[in-house]
Motif scaffolding. Structure first.
Motif, short mmCIF file in Angstrom:
data_model
loop_
_atom_site.label_atom_id
_atom_site.label_comp_id
_atom_site.label_asym_id
_atom_site.label_seq_id
_atom_site.Cartn_x
_atom_site.Cartn_y
_atom_site.Cartn_z
N VAL A 1 -10.47 -2.55 10.67
CA VAL A 1 -10.63 -2.48 9.21
C VAL A 1 -9.47 -3.17 8.47
O VAL A 1 -9.66 -3.74 7.40
N MET A 2 -8.28 -3.11 9.07
CA MET A 2 -7.14 -3.74 8.40
C MET A 2 -7.20 -5.27 8.50
O MET A 2 -6.60 -5.97 7.70
N ARG B 1 -5.47 8.34 1.37
CA ARG B 1 -6.82 8.30 0.79
C ARG B 1 -7.75 7.46 1.67
O ARG B 1 -8.89 7.82 1.94
N PHE B 2 -7.20 6.35 2.15
CA PHE B 2 -7.99 5.46 2.99
C PHE B 2 -8.36 6.16 4.30
O PHE B 2 -9.52 6.12 4.74
N PHE C 1 -14.96 -4.48 14.15
CA PHE C 1 -13.77 -5.11 13.57
C PHE C 1 -12.70 -4.07 13.26
O PHE C 1 -12.98 -2.88 13.10
N LYS D 1 -11.07 8.60 3.77
CA LYS D 1 -12.39 7.97 3.60
C LYS D 1 -12.96 7.53 4.95
O LYS D 1 -14.15 7.73 5.24
N ILE D 2 -12.09 6.96 5.78
CA ILE D 2 -12.56 6.49 7.09
C ILE D 2 -12.97 7.70 7.95
O ILE D 2 -13.98 7.65 8.67
N GLU E 1 -11.14 -2.67 -0.32
CA GLU E 1 -10.47 -1.96 -1.41
C GLU E 1 -9.02 -1.66 -1.05
O GLU E 1 -8.11 -1.89 -1.85
N ILE E 2 -8.82 -1.18 0.17
CA ILE E 2 -7.46 -0.84 0.58
C ILE E 2 -6.59 -2.08 0.73
O ILE E 2 -5.37 -2.02 0.66
N MET F 1 0.85 -1.19 0.00
CA MET F 1 0.00 0.00 0.00
C MET F 1 0.89 1.25 0.00
O MET F 1 1.76 1.38 0.84
N ASP G 1 -14.47 -0.13 1.89
CA ASP G 1 -13.19 0.59 1.96
C ASP G 1 -12.08 -0.33 2.44
O ASP G 1 -10.96 -0.31 1.91
N ALA G 2 -12.40 -1.13 3.46
CA ALA G 2 -11.37 -2.03 4.02
C ALA G 2 -10.92 -3.04 2.98
O ALA G 2 -9.72 -3.35 2.87
N GLY H 1 -22.02 -2.47 17.20
CA GLY H 1 -21.23 -3.09 16.13
C GLY H 1 -20.17 -2.20 15.53
O GLY H 1 -19.28 -2.69 14.84
N THR I 1 -14.93 0.54 16.32
CA THR I 1 -14.18 0.63 15.07
C THR I 1 -13.79 2.09 14.78
O THR I 1 -12.73 2.37 14.24
#
Lengths: 110, 313
Positions: B109-110, A8-9, B107, A12-13, B21-22, A1, B18-19, A61, A65
């Motif tokens: 994401v990675m 970018r990631f 969770f 987005k997050i 895709e990355i 990566m 997103d997770a 849930g 995160t």
């Protein structure tokens, strides 16, 4: 990566987290409304119980995160109490109310 | 790699997208409606891995998993359940419905990409192992084996049938021997092991059924070849006519791996054993087999070993 992929990631997050915050504020408002209308010792209707369950389940849930571990933990406890405890018991309803109040407090802090 | 993620929560769905895709998954299909997701699967859309939320309104993740397992295209596609910690009570049901693993919400994401990659790797390794096993299975087929004929009654190995032959001869009772085989066994071998085994199994069953209550023994002595020994007159073997067996076999192998080939049967003429041990059973067996390989009745055995035949009797 690559570094730009990571940036970018993250962006987005972060954008997703901001939208989640907005949703949390709405959920906190819904739970607050249920608590305000709490009729004596319990919510007025099945719809109110459903609102509590929905808010707890959806938040449990995802909150951790997005970095809201404490809110996530309270949401898990609230959902568990709503699903497993005998809600005809005054003690259980008192516990649910306490957790729901904590939920509102933490959700509004985000 | 194509991944399908199904969750009614738009945040979870977007986060999963997103997770993934990355993590390098270039084609991620997201569906918030489980019925829509099933529609894609039912239409045969290929996916390398499927992520399913357990609690969804209408069609829940467990039922969706159960249904997709019934689809040929996704009977083995890796399925990961994405479940809240409190849904753990449903985990057993998810595995019973065909799920391969689960990811707990909330969770990391990675971690999602790693778990999906791992599930796909395991699946591909399993497919490769199955492929290699299947190749080995084909390669190891030894047609001299008693191929799954254990369920056929009155089947004996060659030494047993030779002994039986000898005992009957000593007793002075009339007895006869015949060889019968699948002439075009190579055509079934070309279809694979399953077809070959099926035709041989049904061949043995047909002999068993046709012989009925006769006092006989049968032995699988060579590829696609049986010999039958009967304590009785050779006319008892009339029930084993080629056409009757071919028709029976064709009927029995319908809908099996062997269905595309019409079995061709060869049969030797019956050999009548001489009484009082004047005739060597092993020679009789070799004679009928040789006659069979020469396509029924064209071989004349060496004079010294030539058994008596029904026509000469």
């Amino acid at each position: 990566m690559t570094h730009s992929d990571q940036e970018r990631f993250r962006a987005k997050i972060e954008a997703l987290r901001l939208r989640f915050d907005q949703t949390l504020a709405e959920r906190a408002g819904d739970v607050h409304d249920v608590l305000s209308a709490w009729d004596g010792t319990e919510p007025r209707s099945d719809a109110d119980w459903h609102k509590l369950r929905y808010a707890a389940h959806k938040t449990a849930g995802l909150a951790a995160t997005f970095g809201y571990g404490e809110l996530g933990g309270v949401s898990v406890d609230l959902e568990r109490a709503l699903n497993t405890e005998d809600l005809t018991s005054a003690e259980a309803r008192k516990r649910v109310r306490h957790l729901a109040e904590e939920f509102v407090l933490l959700a509004r802090k985000t | 790699m194509r991944i399908l993620a199904v969750d009614d929560d738009p945040f979870v769905l977007e986060l999963l997208g997103d997770a993934l895709e990355i993590s390098g998954f270039d084609k991620v299909v997201l569906r918030s409606n489980p019925e829509d997701a099933y529609g894609l699967l039912e239409a045969g859309e290929p996916f390398d891995c499927i992520l399913l939320d357990i609690q969804m309104p209408g069609l829940d993740g467990i039922e969706l998993c159960r249904r997709l397992r019934e689809l040929e295209a996704h009977a083995e596609t890796p399925v990961l359940m994405v479940t809240a910690m409190l849904d753990k009570q449903y985990i057993n049901a998810a595995f019973a419905a065909g799920a391969n693993d689960y990811i707990t919400k909330p969770f990391d994401v990675m971690e999602v990409g790693l778990r999906v990659s791992r599930a796909i790797e395991i699946h591909q390794a399993e497919k490769m192992r199955a492929l290699l096993e299947a190749e080995a299975y084909e390669a190891e087929l030894d047609l001299h084996d008693q191929i799954s004929l254990f369920e056929v009654s009155r089947l004996a190995d060659k030494p047993t049938i030779v002994n039986y032959f000898r005992q009957i001869a000593r007793s002075g009772a009339p007895h006869s021997c015949v060889a019968i085989g699948i002439r075009n066994l190579d055509a079934f071998q070309a279809l694979g092991r399953a077809a070959t085994e099926e035709v041989i199994r049904q061949f043995a069953r047909t002999i068993e059924e046709r012989m009925g209550d006769e006092n006989y023994l049968c032995s699988y002595v060579a590829p696609g070849t049986c010999i039958c020994l009967i304590q009785g007159r050779e006319r008892s073997f009339d029930v084993l006519s080629r056409v009757v067996i071919e028709d029976a076999l064709e009927y029995k192998t319908r809908g099996t791996a062997a269905a595309s080939v019409r079995p061709e049967i060869a049969a030797s003429r019956p050999v009548r054993g001489r009484v009082f041990g004047q005739f060597d059973p092993e020679t009789a067996i070799e004679t009928v087999i040789a006659e069979l390989s020469e396509d029924a009745g064209v071989v004349t055995p060496p004079a010294a070993a030539r058994p008596s035949r029904s026509s000469a009797a």
